[in-house]
Motif scaffolding. Structure first.
Motif, PDB file in Angstrom:
ATOM      1  N   ASP A 288       0.866  -1.185   0.000  1.00 14.85           N
ATOM      2  CA  ASP A 288       0.000   0.000   0.000  1.00 14.85           C
ATOM      3  C   ASP A 288       0.905   1.237   0.000  1.00 14.85           C
ATOM      4  OD1 ASP A 288      -2.289   1.485  -0.013  1.00 14.85           O
ATOM      5  OD2 ASP A 288      -3.162   0.571   1.789  1.00 14.85           O
ATOM      6  N   VAL A 289       0.293   2.396  -0.040  1.00 12.18           N
ATOM      7  CA  VAL A 289       1.051   3.653  -0.011  1.00 12.18           C
ATOM      8  C   VAL A 289       0.489   4.487   1.136  1.00 12.18           C
ATOM      9  CG1 VAL A 289       1.617   5.734  -1.307  1.00 12.18           C
ATOM     10  CG2 VAL A 289       1.363   3.562  -2.506  1.00 12.18           C
ATOM     11  N   ASP A 290       1.328   4.880   2.096  1.00 14.54           N
ATOM     12  CA  ASP A 290       0.795   5.598   3.256  1.00 14.54           C
ATOM     13  C   ASP A 290       0.471   7.060   2.934  1.00 14.54           C
ATOM     14  OD1 ASP A 290       3.126   7.026   3.333  1.00 14.54           O
ATOM     15  OD2 ASP A 290       3.957   6.028   5.096  1.00 14.54           O
ATOM     16  N   SER A 340      -4.860  -9.245  13.749  1.00 16.23           N
ATOM     17  CA  SER A 340      -4.066  -8.028  13.907  1.00 16.23           C
ATOM     18  C   SER A 340      -3.500  -7.587  12.564  1.00 16.23           C
ATOM     19  CB  SER A 340      -2.923  -8.276  14.903  1.00 16.23           C
ATOM     20  OG  SER A 340      -2.073  -9.293  14.393  1.00 16.23           O
ATOM     21  N   LEU A 341      -3.302  -6.284  12.454  1.00 17.79           N
ATOM     22  CA  LEU A 341      -2.748  -5.727  11.231  1.00 17.79           C
ATOM     23  C   LEU A 341      -1.428  -5.041  11.556  1.00 17.79           C
ATOM     24  CD1 LEU A 341      -3.262  -5.181   8.185  1.00 17.79           C
ATOM     25  CD2 LEU A 341      -4.242  -2.988   8.881  1.00 17.79           C
ATOM     26  N   ALA A 342      -0.374  -5.446  10.882  1.00 21.13           N
ATOM     27  CA  ALA A 342       0.938  -4.833  11.093  1.00 21.13           C
ATOM     28  C   ALA A 342       1.184  -3.827   9.981  1.00 21.13           C
ATOM     29  CB  ALA A 342       2.018  -5.904  11.106  1.00 21.13           C
ATOM     30  N   TYR A 343       1.655  -2.644  10.346  1.00 21.92           N
ATOM     31  CA  TYR A 343       1.898  -1.567   9.382  1.00 21.92           C
ATOM     32  C   TYR A 343       3.392  -1.468   9.095  1.00 21.92           C
ATOM     33  CZ  TYR A 343       2.783   3.288   7.974  1.00 21.92           C
ATOM     34  OH  TYR A 343       3.240   4.411   7.355  1.00 21.92           O
ATOM     35  N   ARG A 388     -12.352  -1.970  11.192  1.00 18.43           N
ATOM     36  CA  ARG A 388     -11.782  -1.388  12.396  1.00 18.43           C
ATOM     37  C   ARG A 388     -10.284  -1.692  12.444  1.00 18.43           C
ATOM     38  NH1 ARG A 388     -14.555  -3.639  17.223  1.00 18.43           N
ATOM     39  NH2 ARG A 388     -15.498  -5.116  15.791  1.00 18.43           N
ATOM     40  N   ILE A 389      -9.501  -0.633  12.407  1.00 15.35           N
ATOM     41  CA  ILE A 389      -8.045  -0.780  12.428  1.00 15.35           C
ATOM     42  C   ILE A 389      -7.547  -0.207  13.747  1.00 15.35           C
ATOM     43  CG2 ILE A 389      -5.900  -0.202  11.225  1.00 15.35           C
ATOM     44  CD1 ILE A 389      -7.655   0.283   8.716  1.00 15.35           C
ATOM     45  N   GLY A 390      -7.001  -1.046  14.607  1.00 12.31           N
ATOM     46  CA  GLY A 390      -6.552  -0.637  15.936  1.00 12.31           C
ATOM     47  C   GLY A 390      -5.577   0.522  15.901  1.00 12.31           C
ATOM     48  N   LEU A 391      -4.663   0.486  14.946  1.00 13.71           N
ATOM     49  CA  LEU A 391      -3.641   1.529  14.843  1.00 13.71           C
ATOM     50  C   LEU A 391      -4.250   2.896  14.545  1.00 13.71           C
ATOM     51  CD1 LEU A 391      -0.909  -0.436  12.884  1.00 13.71           C
ATOM     52  CD2 LEU A 391      -0.721   0.415  15.229  1.00 13.71           C
ATOM     53  N   VAL A 392      -5.412   2.892  13.856  1.00 13.77           N
ATOM     54  CA  VAL A 392      -6.085   4.155  13.545  1.00 13.77           C
ATOM     55  C   VAL A 392      -6.913   4.605  14.750  1.00 13.77           C
ATOM     56  CG1 VAL A 392      -7.787   5.270  12.049  1.00 13.77           C
ATOM     57  CG2 VAL A 392      -6.110   3.667  11.084  1.00 13.77           C
ATOM     58  N   GLN A 393      -7.607   3.618  15.371  1.00 14.81           N
ATOM     59  CA  GLN A 393      -8.446   3.957  16.523  1.00 14.81           C
ATOM     60  C   GLN A 393      -7.611   4.499  17.682  1.00 14.81           C
ATOM     61  OE1 GLN A 393     -10.601   0.270  16.981  1.00 14.81           O
ATOM     62  NE2 GLN A 393     -12.436   1.185  16.060  1.00 14.81           N
ATOM     63  N   SER A 394      -6.391   3.961  17.848  1.00 15.86           N
ATOM     64  CA  SER A 394      -5.529   4.424  18.944  1.00 15.86           C
ATOM     65  C   SER A 394      -4.892   5.771  18.637  1.00 15.86           C
ATOM     66  CB  SER A 394      -4.432   3.394  19.195  1.00 15.86           C
ATOM     67  OG  SER A 394      -3.567   3.337  18.067  1.00 15.86           O
ATOM     68  N   ASP A 396      -2.420   6.232  16.554  1.00 11.76           N
ATOM     69  CA  ASP A 396      -1.031   6.093  16.103  1.00 11.76           C
ATOM     70  C   ASP A 396      -0.885   6.448  14.625  1.00 11.76           C
ATOM     71  OD1 ASP A 396      -0.191   5.294  18.568  1.00 11.76           O
ATOM     72  OD2 ASP A 396      -0.400   3.144  18.155  1.00 11.76           O
ATOM     73  N   LEU A 397      -1.899   6.073  13.842  1.00 16.98           N
ATOM     74  CA  LEU A 397      -1.838   6.326  12.399  1.00 16.98           C
ATOM     75  C   LEU A 397      -3.170   6.894  11.930  1.00 16.98           C
ATOM     76  CD1 LEU A 397      -0.099   3.009  11.308  1.00 16.98           C
ATOM     77  CD2 LEU A 397       0.915   5.278  11.141  1.00 16.98           C
ATOM     78  N   LEU A 398      -3.166   7.421  10.704  1.00 17.53           N
ATOM     79  CA  LEU A 398      -4.386   7.963  10.120  1.00 17.53           C
ATOM     80  C   LEU A 398      -5.053   6.909   9.241  1.00 17.53           C
ATOM     81  CD1 LEU A 398      -2.846  11.339   8.928  1.00 17.53           C
ATOM     82  CD2 LEU A 398      -4.321  10.995  10.939  1.00 17.53           C
ATOM     83  N   ALA A 399      -6.363   7.071   9.056  1.00 19.45           N
ATOM     84  CA  ALA A 399      -7.063   6.155   8.145  1.00 19.45           C
ATOM     85  C   ALA A 399      -6.439   6.245   6.754  1.00 19.45           C
ATOM     86  CB  ALA A 399      -8.547   6.508   8.093  1.00 19.45           C
TER      87      ALA A 399
END
Lengths: 461, 301
Positions: A288-290, A340-343, A388-394, A396-399
């Protein structure tokens, strides 16, 4: 339930124990005698029958030898060559010409993790498709086997299917082992040359990369009823999308399916089914592209569960000589992925919970208005759901760091017309308005040919 | 406990004995073989016919209902010679029924008992729908029916041994009635000898051969290949010098091409039942030949 087991328990034990007691020993002897008598009787009957058959055969030959007014010509001698045991070979050649308004190089399904398989309309201009070679034959009185090789236009040889299946198990059971297309849903088992459109429905592409086949075992049971009622179970190495090869022993992933079917009057045949698939994925990576425009590799670990509902109706008017037909089919799939999703696994390496519920469906109708011409219409839709992406909900990262997972609902409308000069050749034109990507609609014109040479194949419903 | 064991023994005996009393299940691919099985098996057989007489038996869907019938069948009666090659293998494969697999007593091909016409010396798909094993449309020669009946009676006895005597007796009775009817049909057919006809597909070959009619041409340039306008024009020209007395059309054929030709060569189209049930009069195999000959004679007058 408790009562029943309380009663059955002692009865079963008693039944096992009783043969040692004297009185039942007599009964056993009596039974033995009865069985012996039965055996003798059957042996007699068989002998009597054999004699009768011999007699009948003799009279038959006598009758055949008797002069008839104008006897039919003598039969040609049957071929007695060792090549008679060669497997039947059939070869499928296919290719197309594509005119696409969008660059096929950046095709993706908005909202879905890439399945990594055969997705999108393929390349522009002239393309050789996969050439398929199938060898099939009976192995012995107990098994049949088939091997389907797919030769890519680049010359890579792949094993599409290679399996053996039983032919002599009793009670409607059959077992298939090797590499094969799974029996879930309707379209999954059908080879590309028998599809009613050039490509697979979007839901098959997004959920399975086209078709789901793996190395494993399938057990099927067909009920002994006038209603078609079939149950199947499969397991395997679990290495194909949505699963990943886990490198562990045992059964990886499971698929269960049931199909029911029958007739509505003389002219309509139908089949419907429900299927369920459970797979495990470990570090299932995708690109993907952040939000800053950096290329990243993310990965999913967790369980992937899919439900499939399918229904097919085929109308072939039994009391008409016009050879018209109409086929209506639809499938709905819903997938839940939990884990879990690892970024950016090669860089930042952040990881948190992930859960998605996504679905997709298609409905298509194909009308044969002339023995050689068919017209088809298909509508496809996917719904990426709310992931639901934990990293976004917390926070830490943007959608927008996961652009491929942003909510989306790709759709497509496809029309097709094909002409089949014979059972062995088909020429097809297909036009689609494809809204799979976030970008503009891709208007796709595909002209396709399919030729079959060699053994005459039989087609599934 | 004794009662329990006896009961179990009785249950086993019943399960073994049950098939002897119940009618055996037969799946016939066409109405002709369905009718033949009924003639030979009476109430000892329960027949299901896979296709309708107006269908082209070569192009049939392997419908789920047919797979279900193949699953429970004790005997499958097919034409063979690759006529059902597009769908029967799927039924056999999906049925999970070892009793009806090729090679087992429960799988019977009518053509295995017959001598086929039109056995090609070479085959190539450029020749159209040619059948490597010979012409499979065998039902319109009554001698074929007699030969098929003989072999099928033996097979029924093999599949259902307790009723072997019944099948033998019933088979003999059928043969007697058939021979009698054949004498009548042969006499009727004599009036049709040498009558020039045009056929559509090569599926009237056995009829034409049995009666001794003269097949001038086929409307299909090659088996299974629909005629082009050019081919039809050529046919009209060719038939102009030696016109046919009639054009034979089977009930399952599309009437378009035969009607078109009939108008140009001024010959009547004779609709033939082709299979049991193809016309209302062709109720069974006897009716099939009675009606076929009646229609041919009416057109020849």
């Amino acid at each position: 339930m408790g009562h029943v087991s309380r009663i059955i328990g002692p009865v079963a034990v008693a039944a096992l124990v009783t043969p040692v007691t004297g009185q039942t020993a007599d009964d056993v002897d009596a039974l033995r005698a009865e069985i012996a008598a039965l055996k003798a009787e059957y042996a007699q009957r068989v002998t009597a029958l054999e004699t009768r058959i011999d007699q009948l055969e003799t009279t038959a030959t006598v009758a055949a030898a008797a002069p008839v007014e104008s006897p039919p010509p003598a039969p040609s001698a049957p071929a007695r060559k060792s090549s008679a045991f060669n497997p039947s070979i059939s070869v499928i050649l296919a290719g197309n010409y594509a005119d696409l308004s969008q660059d096929p190089g950046d095709f993706n399904f908005a909202g879905f993790m890439p399945s990594g398989g055969e997705i999108g309309p393929g390349d522009r201009s002239f393309n050789l498709g996969e050439s398929e070679v199938t060898f099939a034959a009976s192995v012995d009185p107990y098994f049949t086997a088939a091997l389907t090789l797919a030769l890519s236009p680049e010359g890579e040889l792949g094993v599409e299917e290679a399996f053996a299946r039983t032919t002599s198990l009793p009670a409607g059971l059959s077992v298939k082992g090797g590499r094969f297309f799974s029996g879930f849903g309707y379209l999954n088992e059908i080879h590309a040359h028998a599809w009613d459109f050039v490509d697979q429905p979007l839901v098959y592409q997004a959920f399975y990369g086209g078709q789901f086949g793996q190395d494993g075992v399938q057990v099927k049971w067909l009920a002994p009823t006038d209603l078609f009622l079939e149950f199947g179970a499969e397991t395997g190495n679990g290495g194909e999308f949505p699963g990943t090869r886990l490198g562990r022993n045992g059964l990886n992933g499971a698929t269960l399916f049931t199909h029911v079917g029958g007739d509505l009057g003389d002219s309509i045949g139908w089949r419907a089914g429900v299927s369920w698939m459970d797979m495990d994925a470990e570090d299932r990576a995708y690109e993907d592209v952040d939000s800053l425009g950096n290329a990243v590799v993310n990965s999913f670990t967790g369980s992937s569960e899919t439900w499939v509902v399918d229904a097919t109706f085929k109308w072939t008017p039994a009391s008409s000589t016009r050879r018209q037909a109409f086929k209506l089919q639809a499938e709905f799939m819903r997938r839940t992925e939990d884990g879990s999703l690892a970024y950016d696994i090669e860089g930042a390496g952040l990881s948190d919970a992930y859960r998605s519920e996504q679905d997709g469906w298609y409905v298509q109708g194909v009308y044969q208005f002339n023995p050689r011409w068919r017209f088809g219409l298909r509508y496809d839709e996917l719904d990426a759901g709310s992931t639901r992406i934990g990293l976004v909900q917390s926070g830490d990262l943007l959608a927008s760091d996961f652009p491929l997972l942003l909510p989306a609902s790709p759709s497509r409308i496809t029309t097709m017309i094909d002409f089949s000069p014979s059972e062995f050749s088909r020429l097809r034109a297909q036009y689609a308005w494809d809204d799979s990507r976030d970008a503009e609609t891709d208007r796709q014109l595909l002209l396709q040919y399919i030729y079959a040479i060699g053994a005459h194949g039989a087609h599934k419903f | 406990m004794n009662a329990f064991i006896r009961g179990l023994g009785l249950a086993c005996a019943l399960i073994v004995a049950l098939p002897a009393n119940a009618a055996i299940k037969v799946l016939a691919t066409t109405s002709d073989w369905g009718s033949l099985v009924t003639e030979l098996g009476g109430d000892k057989v329960n027949v299901y016919t896979a296709t309708n007489p107006l269908q082209d038996v070569h192009r049939v869907d392997a419908k789920p209902s047919l797979v279900a019938r193949a699953r429970t069948a004790d005997l499958i009666v097919a034409t063979g010679a690759e006529l059902e090659i597009g769908w029967l293998p799927v039924l056999l494969q999906e049925s999970g029924n070892p009793r009806v697999q090729p090679g087992a007593p429960g799988y019977f091909e009518v053509t295995s008992a017959l001598r086929l016409l039109d056995v090609p010396t070479t085959v190539d798909r450029s020749m159209g729908d040619v059948h490597a094993l010979g012409n499979p449309h065998v039902q319109l020669d009554p001698r074929n029916i007699a030969a098929a009946a003989k072999a099928l009676s033996v097979r029924l006895a093999q599949v259902d041994p307790p009723n072997a005597a019944f099948y033998q007796q019933r088979g003999a009775d059928f043969q007697a009635r058939w021979q009698q009817a054949m004498a009548r049909w042969t006499a009727q057919a004599a009036t049709l000898k040498e009558v020039p006809v045009v056929v559509i597909h090569r599926d009237q070959t056995y009829l034409v051969h049995w009666i001794g009619m003269k097949e001038l041409a086929a409307i299909e340039p090659k088996p299974g290949v629909p005629p082009s306008a050019g081919y039809l024009a050529g046919l009209v020209a060719k038939l102009g010098t030696s016109p046919p007395r009639m054009i034979l059309r089977n009930a399952y054929n599309d009437p378009k091409a035969s009607d078109w030709l009939a108008e140009r060569v001024k010959a009547p189209v004779v609709l033939l039942p082709f299979s049991v049930g193809g016309t209302p009069e062709a109720k069974d195999l006897f009716g099939l030949f009675d009606d076929t000959l009646r229609r041919l004679q009416a057109a020849a007058k």
